[in-house]
Design a protein around this motif. Structure first.
Motif, PDB file in Angstrom:
ATOM      1  N   PHE A  98       0.820  -1.204   0.000  1.00  0.00           N
ATOM      2  CA  PHE A  98       0.000   0.000   0.000  1.00  0.00           C
ATOM      3  C   PHE A  98       0.855   1.255   0.000  1.00  0.00           C
ATOM      4  O   PHE A  98       2.010   1.247   0.410  1.00  0.00           O
ATOM      5  CB  PHE A  98      -0.924   0.013   1.220  1.00  0.00           C
TER       6      PHE A  98
ATOM      7  N   ASN B 133       0.750   3.872   1.934  1.00  0.00           N
ATOM      8  CA  ASN B 133       1.269   4.310   3.234  1.00  0.00           C
ATOM      9  C   ASN B 133       1.773   3.126   4.053  1.00  0.00           C
ATOM     10  O   ASN B 133       1.719   3.135   5.265  1.00  0.00           O
ATOM     11  CB  ASN B 133       0.204   5.088   3.995  1.00  0.00           C
TER      12      ASN B 133
ATOM     13  N   ALA C  56       0.934   0.541   5.453  1.00  0.00           N
ATOM     14  CA  ALA C  56      -0.072  -0.281   6.139  1.00  0.00           C
ATOM     15  C   ALA C  56       0.548  -1.400   6.950  1.00  0.00           C
ATOM     16  O   ALA C  56       0.047  -2.521   6.968  1.00  0.00           O
ATOM     17  CB  ALA C  56      -1.086  -0.838   5.132  1.00  0.00           C
ATOM     18  N   LEU C  57       1.645  -1.098   7.633  1.00  0.00           N
ATOM     19  CA  LEU C  57       2.225  -2.093   8.545  1.00  0.00           C
ATOM     20  C   LEU C  57       1.407  -2.107   9.834  1.00  0.00           C
ATOM     21  O   LEU C  57       0.734  -1.140  10.159  1.00  0.00           O
ATOM     22  CB  LEU C  57       3.678  -1.730   8.859  1.00  0.00           C
ATOM     23  N   PHE C  58       1.482  -3.215  10.564  1.00  0.00           N
ATOM     24  CA  PHE C  58       0.768  -3.300  11.837  1.00  0.00           C
ATOM     25  C   PHE C  58       1.614  -2.623  12.902  1.00  0.00           C
ATOM     26  O   PHE C  58       2.669  -3.140  13.282  1.00  0.00           O
ATOM     27  CB  PHE C  58       0.503  -4.758  12.208  1.00  0.00           C
ATOM     28  N   PRO C  59       1.177  -1.464  13.403  1.00  0.00           N
ATOM     29  CA  PRO C  59       2.044  -0.690  14.293  1.00  0.00           C
ATOM     30  C   PRO C  59       2.247  -1.331  15.657  1.00  0.00           C
ATOM     31  O   PRO C  59       3.172  -0.959  16.367  1.00  0.00           O
ATOM     32  CB  PRO C  59       1.305   0.651  14.422  1.00  0.00           C
ATOM     33  N   HIS C  60       1.389  -2.291  16.018  1.00  0.00           N
ATOM     34  CA  HIS C  60       1.528  -2.914  17.335  1.00  0.00           C
ATOM     35  C   HIS C  60       2.387  -4.161  17.283  1.00  0.00           C
ATOM     36  O   HIS C  60       2.534  -4.852  18.283  1.00  0.00           O
ATOM     37  CB  HIS C  60       0.157  -3.237  17.903  1.00  0.00           C
ATOM     38  N   MET C  61       2.967  -4.457  16.137  1.00  0.00           N
ATOM     39  CA  MET C  61       3.858  -5.620  16.032  1.00  0.00           C
ATOM     40  C   MET C  61       5.225  -5.140  15.567  1.00  0.00           C
ATOM     41  O   MET C  61       5.328  -4.141  14.850  1.00  0.00           O
ATOM     42  CB  MET C  61       3.326  -6.613  14.995  1.00  0.00           C
ATOM     43  N   ASN C  62       6.262  -5.872  15.941  1.00  0.00           N
ATOM     44  CA  ASN C  62       7.586  -5.482  15.460  1.00  0.00           C
ATOM     45  C   ASN C  62       7.780  -5.987  14.029  1.00  0.00           C
ATOM     46  O   ASN C  62       6.886  -6.578  13.428  1.00  0.00           O
ATOM     47  CB  ASN C  62       8.682  -5.959  16.428  1.00  0.00           C
TER      48      ASN C  62
ATOM     49  N   ALA D 251       7.298  -9.769  13.473  1.00  0.00           N
ATOM     50  CA  ALA D 251       5.904 -10.197  13.641  1.00  0.00           C
ATOM     51  C   ALA D 251       5.065  -9.765  12.445  1.00  0.00           C
ATOM     52  O   ALA D 251       4.169 -10.494  12.009  1.00  0.00           O
ATOM     53  CB  ALA D 251       5.331  -9.620  14.934  1.00  0.00           C
TER      54      ALA D 251
ATOM     55  N   MET E 253       5.884 -12.176   9.704  1.00  0.00           N
ATOM     56  CA  MET E 253       5.394 -13.527   9.995  1.00  0.00           C
ATOM     57  C   MET E 253       3.877 -13.620   9.910  1.00  0.00           C
ATOM     58  O   MET E 253       3.328 -14.712   9.803  1.00  0.00           O
ATOM     59  CB  MET E 253       5.848 -13.949  11.406  1.00  0.00           C
ATOM     60  N   PHE E 254       3.204 -12.477   9.952  1.00  0.00           N
ATOM     61  CA  PHE E 254       1.739 -12.471  10.027  1.00  0.00           C
ATOM     62  C   PHE E 254       1.065 -13.350   8.960  1.00  0.00           C
ATOM     63  O   PHE E 254       0.264 -14.228   9.301  1.00  0.00           O
ATOM     64  CB  PHE E 254       1.218 -11.033   9.954  1.00  0.00           C
ATOM     65  N   PRO E 255       1.386 -13.160   7.672  1.00  0.00           N
ATOM     66  CA  PRO E 255       0.691 -13.978   6.670  1.00  0.00           C
ATOM     67  C   PRO E 255       0.990 -15.475   6.818  1.00  0.00           C
ATOM     68  O   PRO E 255       0.149 -16.296   6.448  1.00  0.00           O
ATOM     69  CB  PRO E 255       1.216 -13.441   5.334  1.00  0.00           C
TER      70      PRO E 255
ATOM     71  N   ASP F 252      10.889  -1.926  16.438  1.00  0.00           N
ATOM     72  CA  ASP F 252       9.509  -1.463  16.415  1.00  0.00           C
ATOM     73  C   ASP F 252       9.249  -0.739  15.099  1.00  0.00           C
ATOM     74  O   ASP F 252      10.140  -0.054  14.590  1.00  0.00           O
ATOM     75  CB  ASP F 252       9.268  -0.482  17.573  1.00  0.00           C
TER      76      ASP F 252
ATOM     77  N   ARG G 219       6.794  -8.486   3.729  1.00  0.00           N
ATOM     78  CA  ARG G 219       5.556  -9.075   4.213  1.00  0.00           C
ATOM     79  C   ARG G 219       4.679  -9.538   3.056  1.00  0.00           C
ATOM     80  O   ARG G 219       3.955 -10.521   3.165  1.00  0.00           O
ATOM     81  CB  ARG G 219       4.805  -8.035   5.054  1.00  0.00           C
TER      82      ARG G 219
END
Lengths: 301, 349
Positions: B84, B86, B88-94, B97, B100-102, B133, B149
């Motif tokens: 994306f 901007n 669109a990373l998950f800010p609450h994961m390092n 993480a 590894m999400f997908p 972070d 990712r």
């Protein structure tokens, strides 16, 4: 125009420092009325309350009143009840408010406005009026019980009022908007592309909710919970009317001491204890958040 | 169109109220191809990409990838990597993480997921940042994490929505090179949306130029740049002079007789030259200099033509020096030369 040549470069730092100081004084001037009001209306009465709670009639200072309160079951039980009611109110607000905020945040503009209106509607009526309205609904021969008996769902009226249940219904009714608004704001703030990204990476809607949306809305949920808890601790009207005297909160005990027993030291000491409870809640949440933050980096699915 | 195309888009339409974001779009993308969708904002390029990703449901039309119809398949079942604008990373994961999400979503064990995430981060040169972070990363680093990712679960297709538009110019050029390198290395079919014509020209195998929900022209960067079929594509991709067909003497446009109406003549500014290379494969345009601007590596001069119309010409520094362009006053007579095959007839739209 030419500037006069100087031996060295002009040093403006002293002048700039003075400007900054003047600006600060000006800003403080703007805040002065509020500062005065807070001092006169809050700090002074609080100090007076504290003094009354520790002063003996002869002018000496002691903790007698506190020891008396802590050794009287009536008072210790009402401290416990206060925390039970507040905790339960937070819980019901979370269970009812979080899904509502989620729906509100994901709804279209029109539906979201309507839902927001529904949330805010109770604020248009006085708290006392709403609480009495609830008691009309919940009493022994009130609307809810009549309906349940008429439809044959129950044979005897359910005890919906003058107890813990009635108090929680009333408290939830009052507190729910205060919980929903920060949670809604937190969910609304989540970048839409982050939710799309989770989907593109293979996460189902439920998993996206659990692993992405709720953790990112945690701050709002936390803020809403603390707000509701702290406000509930000192709440008076709803537990007094809907609890029917069977849900003795600290606030109702204070009222009794002032208007029935004229025991000002006890009332003041209870007030101080209530204040300390709120302080304790904030301290605990602060420490909790700090430790969560320290652990937060490796949050995972 | 061959049936071997990896992505087949047919008659795709999407309207938002009365606004037609996509209007009967058809497009084929070959396996392993790097295709850019280029267009101004509101042209429908992002809508097209989001329809491929599964975030926009088209009103009409078909999308198939690798022979499988996608239109009703939810986004999380498509197995498509999306990057994306901007990040669109998950800010609450390092970092780790996030990457590894997908894999974790697909039920891959922690150890294997960590190993594959490490490899993906290695590809984007961020192997030593796994524990960082997200908030501590620079824009370029964030985009690399987003890339890692999006490729770590080995998607069959990669979609990118203006992934570099938030970066400054130098970093953007470096990332253009790296994304293209990553594409070549993984052989991943990529559809890349951008409004930056230079970026599209630099990175793509083919470019689809969009406007008003329609693909105006599809082709290789060189063919689009040198042989645009419309005034819009000509002007969107570079500095274009648009002249009447009869502004150049002895020029006969192929379609002049039949469809002369609504057609113009296009000449790229840098194809005009001061050097006299007479011959029957060149034509010359005479006129007077109205303005000359020094722009570092080149001069941009404006010339009023004797036959009517005006052109801008980009004169390279070396040539400008040969002709002592600096000394030339406004109003000076001038002769510009251009190869005949650089005279391009375009429709005036």
């Amino acid at each position: 125009m030419t500037l006069p040549a100087a031996d060295g470069a002009f040093d403006n730092s002293a002048l700039l420092r003075r400007d900054r100081k003047l600006a600060q004084i000006g800003l403080f001037g703007l805040a002065l009325p509020a500062v005065l009001l807070v001092t006169i209306a809050i700090v002074v009465p609080l100090a007076a309350m504290f003094w009354i709670s520790i002063a003996r009639p002869d002018g000496s200072v002691s903790l007698d009143t506190y020891l008396r309160i802590l050794s009287t079951p009536v008072y210790t039980r009402s401290v416990l009840t206060t925390f039970q009611v507040s905790g339960m109110t937070v819980l019901t607000c979370m269970l009812l408010g979080t899904p509502f905020a989620l729906v509100m945040a994901s709804a279209g503009q029109r539906l979201a406005s309507i839902l927001l209106l529904v949330v805010m509607l109770p604020f248009w009526t006085a708290l006392l009026v709403r609480t009495y309205a609830l008691s009309v609904l919940l009493q022994r021969n009130g609307l809810v019980n009549s309906f349940l008996i008429d439809t044959g769902l129950v044979s005897e009226p359910l005890p919906l009022i003058n107890n813990f249940f009635g108090t929680i219904v009333g408290m939830t009714h009052v507190m729910l908007p205060l919980f929903i608004l920060p949670v809604y704001a937190a969910i609304k703030q989540i970048d839409h592309n982050i939710i799309r990204a989770a989907a593109s990476l293979g996460a189902s809607k439920l998993l996206t909710l659990r692993a992405v949306i709720l953790p990112l809305a945690a701050n709002g949920i936390f803020a809403g919970a603390v707000l509701v808890f702290v406000l509930s601790l000192g709440f008076y009207v709803t537990p007094a009317i809907l609890g029917g005297g069977r849900v003795p909160m600290i606030s109702t005990r204070i009222e009794q001491n002032v208007s029935v027993l004229s025991d000002w030291p006890a009332a003041s000491a209870l007030g101080v204890l209530l204040l300390l409870s709120v302080g304790l809640v904030f301290l605990v949440t602060f420490l909790l958040r700090r430790s969560i933050k320290a652990l937060g980096g490796s949050a995972n699915v | 169109m061959t049936s071997a195309a990896f992505i087949e888009i047919r008659n795709l339409s999407k309207a938002y109220g009365s606004f037609r974001a996509l209007n009967d779009v058809g497009l084929d993308v070959g396996r392993g191809e790097f295709l850019s969708i280029l267009g101004p904002s509101g042209s429908g390029k992002t809508t097209l990409l989001m329809a491929l990703a599964g975030f926009v449901r088209p009103d009409r039309g078909q999308i198939s990838v690798d022979g499988r119809d996608l239109v009703r398949l939810p986004a999380n079942k498509r197995g498509i990597g999306v990057v994306f604008q901007n990040y669109a990373l998950f800010p609450h994961m390092n970092v780790a993480a996030n990457v590894m999400f997908p894999l974790r979503v697909r039920g891959i064990g922690r150890a294997e997921a960590a190993e594959r995430a490490r490899k993906a981060l290695d590809i984007v040169d961020l192997a030593n940042m796994a524990e960082r972070d997200i908030a501590t990363l620079s824009g370029g680093q964030k985009q690399r994490v987003a890339l890692a990712r999006a490729v770590v679960f080995e998607p069959r297709l990669m979609l990118m929505d203006e992934p570099l538009s938030a970066l400054d110019k130098n970093l953007r050029e470096q990332m253009q090179y790296e994304i293209r390198k990553l594409h070549d290395r993984l052989g991943l079919t990529t559809v890349y949306v951008t409004h930056d014509q230079r970026e599209a020209l630099t990175m793509s195998d083919r470019i689809a130029v969009m406007r008003d929900g329609v693909i105006r022209q599809l082709g290789t960067p060189a063919s689009l740049y040198h042989r645009p079929t419309s005034r819009f594509v000509a002007e969107f991709l570079g500095e274009a002079n648009i002249l009447e067909l009869d502004a150049v003497e002895s020029f006969v446009a192929p379609e002049r007789d039949a469809t002369g109406a609504g057609r113009k003549l296009m000449i790229r500014a840098e194809r005009l030259s001061l050097s006299d290379a007479s011959g029957h494969d060149h034509v010359s345009l005479s006129g007077t200099l109205t303005r000359s601007v020094f722009q570092g590596d080149s001069w941009l001069i404006s010339v009023d033509l004797a036959n009517g119309g005006a052109v801008s010409a980009r004169i390279a520094a070396a040539e400008a020096a040969n002709f002592n362009l600096e000394a030339l006053a406004e109003g000076a007579p001038l002769k510009l030369h251009v190869r005949r095959d650089a005279l391009i007839p375009v429709i005036d739209a």
